[in-house]
Design a protein around this motif. Structure first.
Motif, short mmCIF file in Angstrom:
data_model
loop_
_atom_site.label_atom_id
_atom_site.label_comp_id
_atom_site.label_asym_id
_atom_site.label_seq_id
_atom_site.Cartn_x
_atom_site.Cartn_y
_atom_site.Cartn_z
N TYR A 10 0.83 -1.22 0.00
CA TYR A 10 0.00 0.00 0.00
C TYR A 10 0.86 1.25 0.00
O TYR A 10 0.68 2.16 -0.82
N VAL A 29 10.91 -1.73 -6.41
CA VAL A 29 11.56 -3.02 -6.14
C VAL A 29 10.68 -3.82 -5.19
O VAL A 29 10.22 -3.29 -4.16
N ASP A 30 10.44 -5.07 -5.55
CA ASP A 30 9.69 -5.96 -4.64
C ASP A 30 10.16 -7.38 -4.88
O ASP A 30 10.71 -7.69 -5.95
N ASP A 32 8.05 -9.82 -4.81
CA ASP A 32 6.87 -10.51 -5.34
C ASP A 32 6.76 -10.24 -6.85
O ASP A 32 6.39 -9.14 -7.27
N SER A 123 8.91 2.40 6.55
CA SER A 123 8.17 1.35 7.27
C SER A 123 8.08 1.76 8.73
O SER A 123 9.00 2.40 9.25
N GLU A 161 -5.26 3.52 4.28
CA GLU A 161 -5.82 2.74 3.19
C GLU A 161 -7.24 3.22 2.92
O GLU A 161 -7.97 3.54 3.85
N1 LIG Z 1 -0.88 0.20 5.05
C1 LIG Z 1 -0.93 1.41 5.59
O1 LIG Z 1 -1.96 2.10 5.54
C2 LIG Z 1 0.28 1.99 6.28
C3 LIG Z 1 0.25 3.34 6.69
C4 LIG Z 1 1.37 3.88 7.30
C5 LIG Z 1 2.50 3.08 7.52
N2 LIG Z 1 2.48 1.77 7.14
C6 LIG Z 1 3.71 0.99 7.36
O2 LIG Z 1 4.40 0.91 6.12
C7 LIG Z 1 5.02 -0.37 5.96
C8 LIG Z 1 4.49 -1.03 4.71
O3 LIG Z 1 3.11 -1.26 4.85
P1 LIG Z 1 2.21 -1.82 3.67
O4 LIG Z 1 0.81 -1.90 4.20
O5 LIG Z 1 2.49 -1.05 2.45
O6 LIG Z 1 2.84 -3.30 3.57
P2 LIG Z 1 2.43 -4.44 2.56
O7 LIG Z 1 2.49 -5.72 3.33
O8 LIG Z 1 1.19 -4.10 1.80
O9 LIG Z 1 3.63 -4.43 1.51
C9 LIG Z 1 4.94 -4.74 1.83
C10 LIG Z 1 5.64 -5.11 0.54
O10 LIG Z 1 7.02 -5.32 0.82
C11 LIG Z 1 7.46 -6.35 -0.03
N3 LIG Z 1 8.74 -6.88 0.46
C12 LIG Z 1 8.98 -7.69 1.51
N4 LIG Z 1 10.31 -7.93 1.62
C13 LIG Z 1 10.91 -7.22 0.65
C14 LIG Z 1 12.28 -7.05 0.26
N5 LIG Z 1 13.27 -7.65 0.93
N6 LIG Z 1 12.54 -6.24 -0.79
C15 LIG Z 1 11.53 -5.64 -1.45
N7 LIG Z 1 10.23 -5.78 -1.13
C16 LIG Z 1 9.93 -6.55 -0.10
C17 LIG Z 1 6.33 -7.35 -0.01
O11 LIG Z 1 6.39 -8.28 -1.07
C18 LIG Z 1 5.12 -6.40 -0.11
O12 LIG Z 1 4.76 -6.17 -1.44
C19 LIG Z 1 4.72 -1.13 7.25
O13 LIG Z 1 5.78 -0.93 8.14
C20 LIG Z 1 3.48 -0.46 7.78
O14 LIG Z 1 3.38 -0.58 9.18
C21 LIG Z 1 1.41 1.23 6.52
#
Ligand SMILES: NC(=O)c1ccc[n+]([C@@H]2O[C@H](COP(=O)([O-])OP(=O)(O)OC[C@H]3O[C@@H](n4cnc5c(N)ncnc54)[C@H](O)[C@@H]3O)[C@@H](O)[C@H]2O)c1
Length: 438
Positions: A10, A29-30, A32, A123, A161
């Motif tokens: 996200y 970069v991911d 997945d 993160s 989100e």
């Molecule tokens: N979702 C939200 O609304 C939100 C809001 C503020 C902060 N956050 C924080 O932001 C961070 C990310 O949240 P998210 O919801 O986007 O997570 P998510 O789980 O949706 O996405 C994380 C992504 O990281 C990828 N990933 C894992 N290991 C990796 C690596 N070594 N190299 C590259 N990619 C890799 C995964 O495949 C995945 O696509 C978390 O720490 C979360 O707490 C999230």
């Protein structure tokens, strides 16, 4: 700017789309491959309002590329945003597996890079992670120093989100924790145009404040929900009640009551919380958060007792006895509770509180003191300087300019001062000053 984004969930996907929309060249970069394929096809890897069109347009612009190659992405960019997931482990701790692995890969890439590179952790990370865990990994693997070969900083993400593109464009604020100017300048270039404050702080405060924000949101939701459960049992409309509560922007939706300090007390909060909890109990309504507040408040008083007894000193002076500055009200004052505990342990107390002293002289509070705390009334002194002079330890529970001035003039080296009010940073006392929990 050339930006690499690690983790296209996200946070990462929305940042990638918005930064590319704003004209930057972005490398996603991911690990997945499905997410990378979706983006290559101009599709969104997350379901978010506006992302379908935005992804299509930005990928078509040619400003977005994706890869699994961390080294290539770092080498081809000036700044990296790390947005990988940090979920809960089974025991509730933060699972930092992804961010630790990434730190190693970024370190390897930086080893090969000659130009300065900024690594921004976005993160959510438990306080201390960047400086105590990630920086050592990156420094060890890259062979370079933070602030010299590369620049680390932490910028919490506040998007929600469901409204993430709107939140990206209008966040509550931008907060950056950094130890150097360079990453701040680069992030100002990236996010300085947003219609919000740009705040600089320490890395640890930035990490912690993200948790505080989320905890505060959870607390607010729970407060509204517990209130609603009790309202329903009482035949009250909870929407009407909460709407009225929110209309007070002076005491309720404001900075009021959010400054760290001592326990609450007085003639209203404890008794009304107790009545609320009792009411809920008699209506079989479960309100664990509200019912837990008094216990939390008591643990604040207990912390002060422990700290004072740990000093091993027997002569303690109180600056303040009423429940807050500017009143003579002793009802449920946490300072009274503290004083009584100490007297019970055989500690020799002397107490200064100008408001309580005056009201006692006038007779207004005399009956309360004589009936409820006669032993404390007898320990009161009219002059702060006398209390300071005869004490090994001072407990500061009142905050007035006059008190600060007298303390500055009278506290001697060797005296221990327990600060319960958050003394001004520019107040220099001769003794050893310790905050209750700061
Ligand atoms: N979702 C939200 O609304 C939100 C809001 C503020 C902060 N956050 C924080 O932001 C961070 C990310 O949240 P998210 O919801 O986007 O997570 P998510 O789980 O949706 O996405 C994380 C992504 O990281 C990828 N990933 C894992 N290991 C990796 C690596 N070594 N190299 C590259 N990619 C890799 C995964 O495949 C995945 O696509 C978390 O720490 C979360 O707490 C999230």
């Amino acid at each position: 700017m050339k930006i690499s984004i690690f983790g296209l969930g996200y946070v990462g996907a929305v940042s990638l789309a918005c930064l590319a929309r704003d004209g930057h060249e972005v490398i996603g970069v991911d690990i997945d491959p499905t997410k990378l394929d979706l983006i290559r096809e101009g599709k969104t890897p997350v379901v978010e309002e506006g992302m379908v069109d935005l992804m299509q347009a930005t990928v078509a612009s040619g400003r977005v590329t994706v890869t699994t190659d961390v080294v290539a992405a770092v080498l081809a960019s000036d700044i990296s945003l790390v947005c990988v997931g940090t979920p809960s482990a089974l025991n509730g701790s933060q699972d930092q597996g992804a961010v630790l692995r990434l730190a190693e890969s970024v370190g390897m890439a930086l080893r090969e890079k000659a130009e300065p590179h900024v690594v921004v952790f976005r993160s959510t990370l438990v306080p201390g992670t960047v400086e105590e865990t990630l920086r050592p990994i990156i420094e060890a693997v890259s062979g370079k120093k933070d602030g010299e070969g590369f620049h680390l900083c932490f910028q919490p993400e506040f998007l929600r989100e469901g409204s993430s593109i709107r939140d990206y464009d209008k966040p509550p604020f931008t907060v950056v924790g950094a130890n150097h100017d360079y990453p701040i300048e680069r992030l100002q270039q990236l996010f300085g145009h947003l219609p919000c404050k740009f705040l600089r702080t320490s890395v640890r405060s930035a990490e912690m404040m993200k948790y505080c924000c989320n905890n505060f949101h959870a607390l607010k939701i729970t407060f509204a929900n517990e209130t609603a459960r009790l309202c329903e049992a009482l035949g009250v409309n909870p929407f009407e009640v909460m709407d009225l509560v929110c209309q007070d922007t002076q005491l309720n939706i404001s900075r009021a009551y959010l400054r760290p300090g001592y326990a609450f007390g007085g003639s209203c909060l404890p008794k009304d919380l107790r009545a609320t909890t009792y009411l809920a109990k008699t209506h079989d309504v479960d309100i664990p958060m509200l019912a837990g507040i008094m216990a939390s408040n008591r643990s604040h008083v207990e912390l002060s007792i422990t700290k004072l007894l740990e000093t091993g000193k027997r002569k303690i002076g109180f600056v303040g006895l009423s429940f807050k500055t500017g009143t003579d009200d002793l009802r449920e004052s946490p300072l009274v509770a503290l004083a009584e505990q100490l007297v019970g342990k055989g500690i020799q107390l002397s107490i200064y509180d100008p408001e309580v002293h005056l009201s006692r002289l006038l007779g207004a509070n005399r009956r309360f003191i004589e009936q409820h705390v006669p032993h404390l009334g007898a320990l009161m002194k009219p002059h702060l300087a006398d209390v300071v002079a005869e004490s090994e330890v001072l407990v500061v529970g009142l905050a007035t300019a006059e008190i600060f001035k007298t303390l500055a003039e009278t506290v001697k080296p060797g005296q221990y001062v327990l600060d319960l009010v958050g003394l001004p940073a520019d107040l220099k006392l001769q003794g050893e000053v310790e905050g209750l929990c700061w």
